[in-house]
Motif scaffolding. Sequence first.
Motif, mmCIF file in Angstrom:
data_model
loop_
_atom_site.group_PDB
_atom_site.id
_atom_site.type_symbol
_atom_site.label_atom_id
_atom_site.label_comp_id
_atom_site.label_asym_id
_atom_site.label_seq_id
_atom_site.Cartn_x
_atom_site.Cartn_y
_atom_site.Cartn_z
ATOM 1 N N ALA A 235 27.362 -3.126 -34.815
ATOM 2 C CA ALA A 235 26.559 -3.347 -35.781
ATOM 3 C C ALA A 235 24.979 -2.590 -35.082
ATOM 4 O O ALA A 235 24.406 -3.171 -34.973
ATOM 5 C CB ALA A 235 26.330 -4.625 -36.170
ATOM 6 N N ASN A 236 25.372 -1.405 -35.338
ATOM 7 C CA ASN A 236 23.893 -0.672 -34.875
ATOM 8 C C ASN A 236 23.232 -0.041 -36.239
ATOM 9 O O ASN A 236 24.001 0.512 -37.063
ATOM 10 C CB ASN A 236 24.491 0.473 -33.919
ATOM 11 N N PHE A 237 21.895 0.006 -36.209
ATOM 12 C CA PHE A 237 21.352 0.446 -37.386
ATOM 13 C C PHE A 237 20.196 1.462 -36.719
ATOM 14 O O PHE A 237 19.264 0.626 -36.338
ATOM 15 C CB PHE A 237 20.811 -0.625 -38.194
ATOM 16 N N PRO A 238 20.243 2.871 -36.883
ATOM 17 C CA PRO A 238 21.491 3.451 -37.324
ATOM 18 C C PRO A 238 22.535 3.470 -36.162
ATOM 19 O O PRO A 238 22.326 3.170 -35.120
ATOM 20 C CB PRO A 238 20.927 4.778 -37.489
ATOM 21 N N SER A 303 41.318 -9.430 -54.062
ATOM 22 C CA SER A 303 40.000 -9.098 -54.360
ATOM 23 C C SER A 303 40.020 -7.707 -54.779
ATOM 24 O O SER A 303 40.837 -6.901 -54.380
ATOM 25 C CB SER A 303 39.080 -9.583 -53.130
ATOM 26 N N ASP A 304 38.866 -7.312 -55.492
ATOM 27 C CA ASP A 304 39.212 -5.816 -55.943
ATOM 28 C C ASP A 304 38.639 -4.774 -54.826
ATOM 29 O O ASP A 304 39.121 -3.615 -54.622
ATOM 30 C CB ASP A 304 37.937 -5.607 -57.032
ATOM 31 N N HIS A 305 38.045 -5.376 -53.607
ATOM 32 C CA HIS A 305 37.663 -4.512 -52.535
ATOM 33 C C HIS A 305 37.128 -5.421 -51.408
ATOM 34 O O HIS A 305 36.969 -6.536 -51.824
ATOM 35 C CB HIS A 305 36.762 -3.407 -52.894
ATOM 36 N N GLY A 306 36.612 -4.895 -50.313
ATOM 37 C CA GLY A 306 36.077 -5.975 -49.156
ATOM 38 C C GLY A 306 34.634 -5.648 -49.144
ATOM 39 O O GLY A 306 34.139 -5.298 -50.198
ATOM 40 N N GLU A 307 34.061 -5.964 -48.070
ATOM 41 C CA GLU A 307 32.535 -6.112 -47.738
ATOM 42 C C GLU A 307 32.460 -5.824 -46.400
ATOM 43 O O GLU A 307 33.098 -6.352 -45.547
ATOM 44 C CB GLU A 307 31.887 -7.267 -47.986
ATOM 45 N N SER A 308 31.854 -4.977 -45.905
ATOM 46 C CA SER A 308 31.639 -4.273 -44.520
ATOM 47 C C SER A 308 30.762 -5.436 -43.779
ATOM 48 O O SER A 308 31.307 -5.667 -42.443
ATOM 49 C CB SER A 308 31.146 -2.867 -44.273
ATOM 50 N N LEU A 309 30.043 -5.959 -44.306
ATOM 51 C CA LEU A 309 29.229 -7.176 -43.665
ATOM 52 C C LEU A 309 28.678 -6.791 -42.266
ATOM 53 O O LEU A 309 28.620 -7.636 -41.322
ATOM 54 C CB LEU A 309 29.864 -8.443 -43.503
ATOM 55 N N GLY A 310 27.999 -5.682 -42.165
ATOM 56 C CA GLY A 310 27.337 -4.970 -40.959
ATOM 57 C C GLY A 310 28.336 -4.652 -39.806
ATOM 58 O O GLY A 310 28.094 -4.024 -38.863
ATOM 59 N N GLU A 311 29.494 -4.403 -40.290
ATOM 60 C CA GLU A 311 30.509 -3.681 -39.177
ATOM 61 C C GLU A 311 30.109 -2.404 -39.228
ATOM 62 O O GLU A 311 29.815 -1.663 -40.433
ATOM 63 C CB GLU A 311 31.973 -4.146 -39.560
ATOM 64 N N HIS A 312 30.085 -1.661 -38.185
ATOM 65 C CA HIS A 312 29.821 -0.388 -38.166
ATOM 66 C C HIS A 312 28.250 -0.069 -38.506
ATOM 67 O O HIS A 312 28.004 1.209 -38.682
ATOM 68 C CB HIS A 312 30.859 0.536 -38.688
ATOM 69 N N GLY A 313 27.601 -0.919 -38.596
ATOM 70 C CA GLY A 313 26.164 -0.709 -39.082
ATOM 71 C C GLY A 313 26.068 -0.477 -40.656
ATOM 72 O O GLY A 313 25.480 0.146 -41.139
ATOM 73 N N LEU A 314 27.003 -1.038 -41.286
ATOM 74 C CA LEU A 314 27.190 -0.742 -42.795
ATOM 75 C C LEU A 314 27.537 -2.107 -43.453
ATOM 76 O O LEU A 314 27.832 -3.062 -43.115
ATOM 77 C CB LEU A 314 28.635 0.098 -42.903
#
Length: 505
Positions: A235-238, A303-314
Amino acid sequence: MSKPNTLVICSDQHHPLMTGYRGHPSVKTPNLDQLADDGTYFSRAYCNSPVCTPSRMSFITGKYVSQIDNWFIGCPLDPNEMTWARRLDRADIPSTMLGKMDFCGDYQDGGFTEHKILERRPAFDPYPRNTPMDSRLKGYIRPDKRKHIENAGIRSDVKTDGTNGHDDRYGFYDHDCIVTDWAVDYIKNKGNEQKSDPWAIYVGLLYPHWPFTVPKKYFDMYYNDPSLIQYPHDANFPNDDLHPALKRFQSSLNLGEITEYQLKKVIASYYGMITALDEMIGTIIQELKEQGLYDNTYIVYMSDHGESLGEHGLFYKQCSYEGSVGVPLIVKGPALPKGQQVDNPVTLVDLYPTIMDMAGLETEPDRPGTSLIPLIQNKTDKHTEYAFSEYHGNFFQQDWYMLVKGEYKYTYYMKERPSLFNIKDDPKEMNDLARDPVYNSVLKEFEVLLRSIVNPEEVSYRSKKDLGLIGPDGEDYTETLTTKELEDKIKKGMFPDEPGFPVWQ
Protein backbone atom coordinates in the motif's frame (compact mmCIF):
# COMPACT_ATOMS: atom_id res chain seq x y z
CA MET A 1 -40.95 -32.27 -6.14
CA SER A 2 -41.68 -29.32 -8.43
CA LYS A 3 -39.08 -27.93 -10.83
CA PRO A 4 -36.48 -25.87 -8.94
CA ASN A 5 -36.51 -22.11 -8.67
CA THR A 6 -33.51 -19.81 -9.18
CA LEU A 7 -32.30 -16.94 -6.99
CA VAL A 8 -29.32 -14.87 -8.16
CA ILE A 9 -27.91 -12.35 -5.68
CA CYS A 10 -25.36 -9.90 -7.05
CA SER A 11 -23.49 -7.51 -4.78
CA ASP A 12 -21.29 -4.68 -6.02
CA GLN A 13 -17.54 -4.36 -5.55
CA HIS A 14 -16.95 -7.25 -3.12
CA HIS A 15 -13.28 -8.22 -2.78
CA PRO A 16 -13.08 -11.98 -3.54
CA LEU A 17 -11.21 -12.90 -0.34
CA MET A 18 -13.16 -10.84 2.18
CA THR A 19 -15.51 -13.46 3.61
CA GLY A 20 -15.27 -15.97 6.39
CA TYR A 21 -15.56 -18.95 4.05
CA ARG A 22 -12.49 -17.74 2.14
CA GLY A 23 -10.55 -17.65 5.39
CA HIS A 24 -10.48 -13.93 6.10
CA PRO A 25 -9.50 -13.58 9.77
CA SER A 26 -11.75 -10.60 10.52
CA VAL A 27 -14.72 -10.09 8.19
CA LYS A 28 -17.90 -11.58 9.65
CA THR A 29 -20.11 -13.24 7.00
CA PRO A 30 -22.00 -16.06 8.77
CA ASN A 31 -24.78 -16.25 6.19
CA LEU A 32 -22.48 -16.45 3.18
CA ASP A 33 -20.38 -18.96 5.11
CA GLN A 34 -23.46 -21.13 5.64
CA LEU A 35 -24.42 -20.79 1.97
CA ALA A 36 -20.92 -21.93 1.00
CA ASP A 37 -21.30 -24.89 3.39
CA ASP A 38 -24.59 -25.77 1.70
CA GLY A 39 -23.14 -25.44 -1.79
CA THR A 40 -19.93 -24.93 -3.75
CA TYR A 41 -17.66 -21.91 -3.78
CA PHE A 42 -15.17 -21.05 -6.51
CA SER A 43 -11.71 -19.91 -5.45
CA ARG A 44 -10.70 -18.61 -8.89
CA ALA A 45 -13.74 -16.73 -10.18
CA TYR A 46 -13.33 -13.57 -12.25
CA CYS A 47 -15.52 -10.92 -13.80
CA ASN A 48 -15.20 -10.29 -17.54
CA SER A 49 -14.61 -6.56 -17.16
CA PRO A 50 -13.98 -4.93 -13.76
CA VAL A 51 -16.48 -2.07 -13.85
CA CYS A 52 -20.22 -2.16 -13.23
CA THR A 53 -22.09 -1.92 -16.54
CA PRO A 54 -19.80 -3.99 -18.80
CA SER A 55 -19.53 -6.74 -16.20
CA ARG A 56 -23.29 -6.96 -15.75
CA MET A 57 -24.10 -6.74 -19.45
CA SER A 58 -21.58 -9.52 -20.00
CA PHE A 59 -23.05 -11.93 -17.45
CA ILE A 60 -26.68 -11.19 -18.39
CA THR A 61 -25.95 -11.99 -22.06
CA GLY A 62 -23.31 -14.64 -21.45
CA LYS A 63 -21.00 -12.88 -23.90
CA TYR A 64 -17.69 -11.09 -23.57
CA VAL A 65 -17.74 -7.29 -23.53
CA SER A 66 -16.06 -7.23 -26.95
CA GLN A 67 -18.87 -9.39 -28.38
CA ILE A 68 -21.57 -6.93 -27.33
CA ASP A 69 -19.57 -3.66 -27.60
CA ASN A 70 -20.48 -2.65 -24.06
CA TRP A 71 -17.26 -0.83 -23.30
CA PHE A 72 -18.03 1.26 -20.25
CA ILE A 73 -20.66 2.75 -17.98
CA GLY A 74 -23.10 4.63 -20.21
CA CYS A 75 -22.69 2.34 -23.23
CA PRO A 76 -26.17 0.91 -23.93
CA LEU A 77 -26.77 -2.75 -24.63
CA ASP A 78 -28.42 -3.64 -27.93
CA PRO A 79 -32.00 -4.67 -26.96
CA ASN A 80 -31.77 -7.44 -29.56
CA GLU A 81 -29.09 -9.21 -27.52
CA MET A 82 -30.58 -12.26 -25.84
CA THR A 83 -30.37 -12.38 -22.03
CA TRP A 84 -30.89 -15.31 -19.72
CA ALA A 85 -33.80 -13.39 -18.22
CA ARG A 86 -35.59 -13.27 -21.59
CA ARG A 87 -34.80 -16.93 -22.27
CA LEU A 88 -36.47 -17.88 -18.99
CA ASP A 89 -39.46 -15.65 -19.68
CA ARG A 90 -39.96 -17.20 -23.12
CA ALA A 91 -39.79 -20.64 -21.52
CA ASP A 92 -42.70 -19.63 -19.23
CA ILE A 93 -40.43 -19.28 -16.21
CA PRO A 94 -41.20 -15.78 -14.91
CA SER A 95 -38.02 -13.80 -14.26
CA THR A 96 -37.95 -10.83 -11.90
CA MET A 97 -35.26 -8.17 -11.46
CA LEU A 98 -35.12 -6.28 -8.16
CA GLY A 99 -32.47 -3.61 -7.65
CA LYS A 100 -29.32 -2.79 -9.58
CA MET A 101 -28.67 -4.41 -12.94
CA ASP A 102 -27.27 -1.40 -14.88
CA PHE A 103 -29.01 -1.42 -18.22
CA CYS A 104 -28.34 2.04 -19.64
CA GLY A 105 -30.83 4.58 -20.93
CA ASP A 106 -34.33 3.72 -22.13
CA TYR A 107 -33.72 -0.04 -22.16
CA GLN A 108 -34.06 -0.97 -18.49
CA ASP A 109 -35.95 -4.28 -18.34
CA GLY A 110 -33.35 -6.55 -19.97
CA GLY A 111 -35.95 -9.14 -20.87
CA PHE A 112 -37.14 -9.76 -17.31
CA THR A 113 -40.82 -10.51 -16.93
CA GLU A 114 -41.00 -7.74 -14.34
CA HIS A 115 -38.50 -5.37 -12.78
CA LYS A 116 -38.21 -2.81 -9.97
CA ILE A 117 -35.21 -0.51 -9.68
CA LEU A 118 -34.30 2.55 -7.61
CA GLU A 119 -31.24 4.03 -9.34
CA ARG A 120 -31.41 4.07 -13.14
CA ARG A 121 -28.19 4.11 -15.12
CA PRO A 122 -28.14 6.75 -17.88
CA ALA A 123 -26.66 6.24 -21.33
CA PHE A 124 -24.35 8.52 -23.25
CA ASP A 125 -26.39 10.86 -25.43
CA PRO A 126 -25.48 10.95 -28.25
CA TYR A 127 -23.87 7.55 -28.62
CA PRO A 128 -21.48 6.74 -30.19
CA ARG A 129 -19.82 9.83 -28.76
CA ASN A 130 -18.69 12.78 -30.84
CA THR A 131 -16.52 14.24 -28.08
CA PRO A 132 -13.61 12.16 -26.73
CA MET A 133 -14.35 10.55 -23.37
CA ASP A 134 -12.03 12.64 -21.21
CA SER A 135 -11.33 9.96 -18.62
CA ARG A 136 -9.15 8.06 -21.13
CA LEU A 137 -7.00 11.03 -22.08
CA LYS A 138 -3.59 12.06 -20.79
CA GLY A 139 -3.71 14.17 -17.65
CA TYR A 140 -7.11 12.99 -16.44
CA ILE A 141 -7.66 13.41 -12.69
CA ARG A 142 -10.84 12.46 -10.84
CA PRO A 143 -11.00 14.43 -7.57
CA ASP A 144 -13.94 12.64 -5.91
CA LYS A 145 -11.97 9.42 -5.43
CA ARG A 146 -9.77 11.07 -2.81
CA LYS A 147 -12.90 12.48 -1.14
CA HIS A 148 -14.32 8.99 -0.63
CA ILE A 149 -11.22 8.09 1.37
CA GLU A 150 -11.37 11.28 3.44
CA ASN A 151 -15.10 10.92 4.18
CA ALA A 152 -15.07 7.23 5.14
CA GLY A 153 -16.81 6.31 8.37
CA ILE A 154 -20.25 6.34 9.97
CA ARG A 155 -23.15 7.29 7.69
CA SER A 156 -25.67 9.95 8.67
CA ASP A 157 -28.38 8.40 10.82
CA VAL A 158 -31.31 9.16 8.54
CA LYS A 159 -33.57 7.08 6.33
CA THR A 160 -33.56 7.95 2.62
CA ASP A 161 -35.52 6.70 -0.38
CA GLY A 162 -32.45 4.79 -1.56
CA THR A 163 -31.80 6.88 -4.67
CA ASN A 164 -28.90 9.01 -3.38
CA GLY A 165 -26.45 6.30 -2.47
CA HIS A 166 -23.43 7.90 -4.17
CA ASP A 167 -23.62 10.69 -1.58
CA ASP A 168 -20.77 10.22 0.92
CA ARG A 169 -23.13 11.01 3.79
CA TYR A 170 -25.42 8.06 3.14
CA GLY A 171 -23.96 5.37 0.89
CA PHE A 172 -26.12 2.51 -0.33
CA TYR A 173 -27.45 1.11 2.94
CA ASP A 174 -31.01 2.37 2.40
CA HIS A 175 -31.02 1.18 -1.21
CA ASP A 176 -30.11 -2.34 -0.14
CA CYS A 177 -32.61 -2.39 2.73
CA ILE A 178 -35.40 -1.47 0.31
CA VAL A 179 -34.34 -4.06 -2.28
CA THR A 180 -34.03 -6.70 0.46
CA ASP A 181 -37.61 -5.94 1.54
CA TRP A 182 -38.75 -6.29 -2.07
CA ALA A 183 -37.04 -9.69 -2.29
CA VAL A 184 -38.57 -10.88 1.00
CA ASP A 185 -42.05 -9.80 -0.16
CA TYR A 186 -41.55 -11.60 -3.47
CA ILE A 187 -40.53 -14.85 -1.76
CA LYS A 188 -43.36 -14.56 0.78
CA ASN A 189 -45.86 -14.19 -2.06
CA LYS A 190 -44.41 -17.21 -3.84
CA GLY A 191 -44.77 -19.23 -0.66
CA ASN A 192 -48.37 -18.11 -0.21
CA GLU A 193 -49.23 -19.00 -3.82
CA GLN A 194 -48.34 -22.64 -3.14
CA LYS A 195 -47.81 -23.28 -6.83
CA SER A 196 -45.36 -25.77 -8.27
CA ASP A 197 -44.39 -23.61 -11.26
CA PRO A 198 -40.71 -22.54 -11.17
CA TRP A 199 -39.64 -18.91 -10.99
CA ALA A 200 -36.40 -16.93 -11.13
CA ILE A 201 -35.43 -13.77 -9.28
CA TYR A 202 -32.37 -11.55 -9.57
CA VAL A 203 -31.55 -9.35 -6.55
CA GLY A 204 -29.11 -6.51 -7.23
CA LEU A 205 -27.58 -5.13 -4.02
CA LEU A 206 -25.04 -2.29 -4.01
CA TYR A 207 -22.99 -2.90 -0.86
CA PRO A 208 -19.99 -2.86 -0.42
CA HIS A 209 -19.61 -0.30 -3.25
CA TRP A 210 -18.22 3.10 -2.24
CA PRO A 211 -18.99 5.54 -0.59
CA PHE A 212 -17.23 3.96 2.38
CA THR A 213 -20.01 4.82 4.82
CA VAL A 214 -21.98 2.41 6.98
CA PRO A 215 -24.29 2.53 10.03
CA LYS A 216 -22.46 3.03 13.31
CA LYS A 217 -22.95 -0.48 14.69
CA TYR A 218 -21.18 -2.04 11.70
CA PHE A 219 -18.38 0.55 11.71
CA ASP A 220 -17.76 0.16 15.43
CA MET A 221 -17.72 -3.63 15.08
CA TYR A 222 -14.34 -3.33 13.36
CA TYR A 223 -12.96 0.12 14.11
CA ASN A 224 -13.11 -0.35 17.88
CA ASP A 225 -11.01 -3.51 17.72
CA PRO A 226 -7.68 -2.67 16.01
CA SER A 227 -6.74 -6.35 15.86
CA LEU A 228 -9.47 -6.87 13.25
CA ILE A 229 -8.04 -4.37 10.75
CA GLN A 230 -5.94 -6.15 8.11
CA TYR A 231 -3.91 -3.51 6.29
CA PRO A 232 -3.46 -3.97 2.52
CA HIS A 233 -0.22 -5.26 1.06
CA ASP A 234 2.07 -3.05 -1.02
CA ALA A 235 0.00 0.00 0.00
CA ASN A 236 2.34 2.68 -1.28
CA PHE A 237 1.02 6.07 -2.38
CA PRO A 238 2.51 6.59 -4.93
CA ASN A 239 3.76 3.13 -5.84
CA ASP A 240 6.86 3.21 -8.03
CA ASP A 241 6.85 -0.56 -8.54
CA LEU A 242 3.63 -0.60 -10.58
CA HIS A 243 3.37 -1.27 -14.30
CA PRO A 244 3.42 2.08 -16.18
CA ALA A 245 -0.29 1.78 -17.03
CA LEU A 246 -1.07 1.22 -13.36
CA LYS A 247 1.08 4.17 -12.30
CA ARG A 248 -1.07 6.37 -14.52
CA PHE A 249 -4.17 4.76 -13.05
CA GLN A 250 -2.98 5.56 -9.52
CA SER A 251 -2.19 9.11 -10.56
CA SER A 252 -5.66 9.56 -12.09
CA LEU A 253 -7.25 8.54 -8.80
CA ASN A 254 -5.54 11.54 -7.17
CA LEU A 255 -5.19 9.64 -3.89
CA GLY A 256 -2.16 11.54 -2.63
CA GLU A 257 -0.77 10.50 0.74
CA ILE A 258 -3.06 8.22 2.72
CA THR A 259 -2.41 7.91 6.42
CA GLU A 260 -2.84 4.79 8.54
CA TYR A 261 -5.74 6.53 10.30
CA GLN A 262 -7.52 7.11 6.98
CA LEU A 263 -6.86 3.55 5.88
CA LYS A 264 -8.24 2.23 9.14
CA LYS A 265 -11.51 4.14 8.68
CA VAL A 266 -11.90 2.96 5.09
CA ILE A 267 -11.19 -0.66 5.98
CA ALA A 268 -13.53 -0.65 8.99
CA SER A 269 -16.26 0.87 6.83
CA TYR A 270 -15.71 -1.66 4.04
CA TYR A 271 -15.70 -4.62 6.41
CA GLY A 272 -18.86 -3.22 8.01
CA MET A 273 -20.57 -2.92 4.63
CA ILE A 274 -19.78 -6.57 3.90
CA THR A 275 -21.26 -7.66 7.23
CA ALA A 276 -24.37 -5.52 6.62
CA LEU A 277 -24.65 -7.07 3.15
CA ASP A 278 -24.31 -10.54 4.67
CA GLU A 279 -27.17 -9.83 7.09
CA MET A 280 -29.43 -8.76 4.22
CA ILE A 281 -28.59 -11.90 2.28
CA GLY A 282 -29.34 -13.88 5.43
CA THR A 283 -32.76 -12.21 5.65
CA ILE A 284 -33.58 -13.25 2.09
CA ILE A 285 -32.41 -16.82 2.63
CA GLN A 286 -34.30 -17.08 5.92
CA GLU A 287 -37.53 -16.14 4.11
CA LEU A 288 -36.86 -18.91 1.60
CA LYS A 289 -36.56 -21.36 4.48
CA GLU A 290 -39.69 -20.09 6.23
CA GLN A 291 -41.66 -20.51 3.00
CA GLY A 292 -40.31 -24.04 2.51
CA LEU A 293 -38.55 -23.01 -0.72
CA TYR A 294 -34.89 -23.20 0.27
CA ASP A 295 -34.23 -26.83 -0.58
CA ASN A 296 -35.80 -26.51 -4.03
CA THR A 297 -34.10 -23.27 -5.04
CA TYR A 298 -30.81 -22.81 -6.82
CA ILE A 299 -28.95 -19.89 -5.23
CA VAL A 300 -26.08 -18.04 -6.86
CA TYR A 301 -24.14 -15.39 -4.97
CA MET A 302 -21.55 -13.31 -6.75
CA SER A 303 -20.32 -9.74 -7.20
CA ASP A 304 -19.89 -7.79 -10.43
CA HIS A 305 -16.21 -7.07 -9.64
CA GLY A 306 -13.90 -6.61 -6.68
CA GLU A 307 -12.32 -3.72 -4.76
CA SER A 308 -8.56 -3.17 -4.37
CA LEU A 309 -9.00 -1.46 -0.97
CA GLY A 310 -5.47 -0.06 -0.89
CA GLU A 311 -3.66 -3.13 -2.25
CA HIS A 312 -0.72 -2.02 -4.42
CA GLY A 313 -1.58 1.57 -3.52
CA LEU A 314 -4.85 1.36 -5.46
CA PHE A 315 -8.53 1.66 -4.65
CA TYR A 316 -11.70 0.79 -6.54
CA LYS A 317 -11.66 -1.64 -9.49
CA GLN A 318 -10.64 -1.20 -13.18
CA CYS A 319 -7.32 -3.09 -13.00
CA SER A 320 -6.42 -6.76 -13.39
CA TYR A 321 -5.05 -7.36 -9.90
CA GLU A 322 -6.87 -10.14 -8.04
CA GLY A 323 -8.69 -7.85 -5.61
CA SER A 324 -10.22 -5.92 -8.51
CA VAL A 325 -10.96 -8.48 -11.22
CA GLY A 326 -11.65 -11.43 -8.90
CA VAL A 327 -15.14 -12.05 -7.51
CA PRO A 328 -16.76 -14.20 -4.83
CA LEU A 329 -18.94 -16.94 -6.35
CA ILE A 330 -21.13 -19.52 -4.59
CA VAL A 331 -23.60 -21.92 -6.21
CA LYS A 332 -26.03 -23.95 -4.12
CA GLY A 333 -28.90 -26.06 -5.32
CA PRO A 334 -31.00 -29.23 -5.06
CA ALA A 335 -28.95 -32.41 -5.55
CA LEU A 336 -25.69 -30.45 -5.80
CA PRO A 337 -22.72 -31.34 -3.58
CA LYS A 338 -22.28 -29.42 -0.33
CA GLY A 339 -19.26 -27.87 1.33
CA GLN A 340 -17.15 -28.01 -1.79
CA GLN A 341 -14.37 -25.80 -3.14
CA VAL A 342 -13.65 -25.68 -6.88
CA ASP A 343 -10.30 -24.29 -7.99
CA ASN A 344 -10.82 -24.23 -11.77
CA PRO A 345 -10.68 -20.72 -13.27
CA VAL A 346 -14.21 -19.58 -14.13
CA THR A 347 -15.79 -16.28 -15.13
CA LEU A 348 -19.20 -14.66 -14.93
CA VAL A 349 -20.06 -15.48 -18.55
CA ASP A 350 -20.42 -19.03 -17.22
CA LEU A 351 -23.58 -17.91 -15.40
CA TYR A 352 -25.69 -17.79 -18.57
CA PRO A 353 -25.21 -21.50 -19.46
CA THR A 354 -25.39 -22.37 -15.75
CA ILE A 355 -28.82 -20.75 -15.39
CA MET A 356 -29.94 -22.42 -18.62
CA ASP A 357 -28.76 -25.71 -17.15
CA MET A 358 -30.71 -25.06 -13.96
CA ALA A 359 -33.85 -24.42 -16.02
CA GLY A 360 -33.36 -27.42 -18.30
CA LEU A 361 -32.74 -25.23 -21.36
CA GLU A 362 -30.07 -25.38 -24.06
CA THR A 363 -27.47 -22.61 -24.38
CA GLU A 364 -26.92 -20.93 -27.75
CA PRO A 365 -23.64 -21.99 -29.41
CA ASP A 366 -22.31 -18.42 -29.65
CA ARG A 367 -21.89 -18.12 -25.86
CA PRO A 368 -18.26 -18.53 -24.75
CA GLY A 369 -19.12 -19.67 -21.22
CA THR A 370 -19.67 -23.18 -19.91
CA SER A 371 -22.20 -24.36 -17.35
CA LEU A 372 -20.77 -24.70 -13.86
CA ILE A 373 -23.14 -27.55 -12.95
CA PRO A 374 -21.04 -30.43 -14.39
CA LEU A 375 -17.97 -28.90 -12.73
CA ILE A 376 -19.79 -28.77 -9.39
CA GLN A 377 -21.00 -32.36 -9.84
CA ASN A 378 -17.47 -33.55 -10.70
CA LYS A 379 -18.81 -34.86 -14.01
CA THR A 380 -16.34 -33.07 -16.26
CA ASP A 381 -12.71 -32.10 -16.46
CA LYS A 382 -13.30 -30.27 -19.75
CA HIS A 383 -14.42 -26.90 -18.43
CA THR A 384 -12.66 -23.98 -20.11
CA GLU A 385 -9.06 -23.94 -18.91
CA TYR A 386 -8.73 -20.17 -18.80
CA ALA A 387 -10.45 -17.05 -17.50
CA PHE A 388 -10.65 -14.01 -19.77
CA SER A 389 -11.30 -10.40 -18.82
CA GLU A 390 -10.90 -7.10 -20.67
CA TYR A 391 -11.13 -3.40 -19.94
CA HIS A 392 -11.90 -0.41 -22.15
CA GLY A 393 -13.02 2.21 -19.64
CA ASN A 394 -11.89 5.15 -17.55
CA PHE A 395 -8.47 5.80 -15.99
CA PHE A 396 -6.64 3.72 -18.62
CA GLN A 397 -5.59 5.44 -21.82
CA GLN A 398 -5.12 2.08 -23.52
CA ASP A 399 -7.17 -1.11 -23.33
CA TRP A 400 -5.99 -4.20 -21.49
CA TYR A 401 -6.82 -7.94 -21.75
CA MET A 402 -6.26 -10.52 -19.02
CA LEU A 403 -5.92 -14.29 -19.10
CA VAL A 404 -5.60 -16.66 -16.17
CA LYS A 405 -4.51 -20.18 -16.99
CA GLY A 406 -2.73 -22.72 -14.85
CA GLU A 407 -0.55 -20.95 -12.31
CA TYR A 408 -0.13 -17.77 -14.34
CA LYS A 409 -1.97 -14.51 -14.87
CA TYR A 410 -1.11 -12.59 -18.03
CA THR A 411 -2.22 -9.04 -18.86
CA TYR A 412 -1.77 -7.66 -22.36
CA TYR A 413 -1.56 -3.87 -22.29
CA MET A 414 -2.13 -2.23 -25.65
CA LYS A 415 1.00 -0.38 -26.85
CA GLU A 416 2.95 -1.34 -23.70
CA ARG A 417 4.72 -4.35 -22.28
CA PRO A 418 2.60 -7.13 -20.74
CA SER A 419 2.66 -8.32 -17.15
CA LEU A 420 2.90 -11.88 -15.87
CA PHE A 421 2.39 -13.21 -12.35
CA ASN A 422 2.59 -16.69 -10.91
CA ILE A 423 -0.53 -16.37 -8.78
CA LYS A 424 0.03 -19.76 -7.19
CA ASP A 425 3.46 -18.94 -5.76
CA ASP A 426 2.91 -15.18 -5.66
CA PRO A 427 -0.79 -14.65 -4.82
CA LYS A 428 -0.22 -11.01 -3.84
CA GLU A 429 1.22 -10.32 -7.33
CA MET A 430 4.39 -8.68 -6.12
CA ASN A 431 6.85 -10.14 -8.68
CA ASP A 432 6.13 -9.29 -12.32
CA LEU A 433 7.82 -12.03 -14.36
CA ALA A 434 7.27 -10.40 -17.75
CA ARG A 435 10.62 -8.59 -17.57
CA ASP A 436 12.52 -11.87 -17.08
CA PRO A 437 13.63 -13.40 -20.43
CA VAL A 438 13.16 -16.86 -18.91
CA TYR A 439 9.39 -16.37 -19.34
CA ASN A 440 9.41 -15.22 -22.97
CA SER A 441 7.95 -18.52 -24.16
CA VAL A 442 5.16 -18.28 -21.58
CA LEU A 443 4.34 -14.76 -22.76
CA LYS A 444 4.23 -15.92 -26.38
CA GLU A 445 1.90 -18.80 -25.52
CA PHE A 446 -0.46 -16.43 -23.74
CA GLU A 447 -0.49 -13.98 -26.63
CA VAL A 448 -1.36 -16.79 -29.04
CA LEU A 449 -4.22 -17.81 -26.75
CA LEU A 450 -5.40 -14.21 -26.45
CA ARG A 451 -5.48 -13.77 -30.22
CA SER A 452 -7.50 -16.97 -30.57
CA ILE A 453 -10.17 -15.33 -28.39
CA VAL A 454 -10.07 -11.73 -29.56
CA ASN A 455 -8.20 -9.41 -31.91
CA PRO A 456 -6.92 -6.86 -29.38
CA GLU A 457 -6.07 -4.15 -31.91
CA GLU A 458 -9.40 -4.38 -33.72
CA VAL A 459 -11.39 -4.40 -30.47
CA SER A 460 -9.39 -1.49 -29.10
CA TYR A 461 -10.12 0.54 -32.22
CA ARG A 462 -13.86 -0.22 -32.04
CA SER A 463 -14.07 0.73 -28.39
CA LYS A 464 -12.21 4.00 -28.95
CA LYS A 465 -14.35 4.80 -31.98
CA ASP A 466 -17.56 4.43 -29.96
CA LEU A 467 -16.16 6.53 -27.13
CA GLY A 468 -15.19 9.39 -29.45
CA LEU A 469 -11.47 8.69 -29.13
CA ILE A 470 -10.74 8.19 -32.83
CA GLY A 471 -10.83 11.28 -35.03
CA PRO A 472 -12.31 11.46 -38.55
CA ASP A 473 -8.81 11.12 -40.01
CA GLY A 474 -7.99 8.14 -37.77
CA GLU A 475 -6.18 10.17 -35.12
CA ASP A 476 -6.05 8.32 -31.79
CA TYR A 477 -6.82 10.98 -29.21
CA THR A 478 -5.61 8.80 -26.34
CA GLU A 479 -2.10 9.39 -27.71
CA THR A 480 -2.38 12.95 -28.98
CA LEU A 481 -4.81 14.83 -26.74
CA THR A 482 -4.72 15.88 -23.08
CA THR A 483 -7.73 16.71 -20.95
CA LYS A 484 -6.66 20.37 -20.86
CA GLU A 485 -6.41 20.49 -24.65
CA LEU A 486 -9.84 18.86 -24.94
CA GLU A 487 -11.30 21.47 -22.62
CA ASP A 488 -9.81 24.25 -24.76
CA LYS A 489 -11.11 22.69 -27.98
CA ILE A 490 -14.62 22.38 -26.51
CA LYS A 491 -14.54 26.07 -25.56
CA LYS A 492 -13.52 26.92 -29.12
CA GLY A 493 -16.35 24.81 -30.55
CA MET A 494 -14.05 22.21 -32.09
CA PHE A 495 -15.88 19.46 -30.15
CA PRO A 496 -19.47 19.43 -28.85
CA ASP A 497 -19.80 19.92 -25.09
CA GLU A 498 -20.88 16.35 -24.30
CA PRO A 499 -20.70 15.24 -20.64
CA GLY A 500 -17.68 13.09 -19.89
CA PHE A 501 -19.90 10.84 -17.77
CA PRO A 502 -23.48 9.86 -18.68
CA VAL A 503 -26.26 11.97 -17.16
CA TRP A 504 -29.81 10.75 -16.60
CA GLN A 505 -32.32 12.75 -18.66
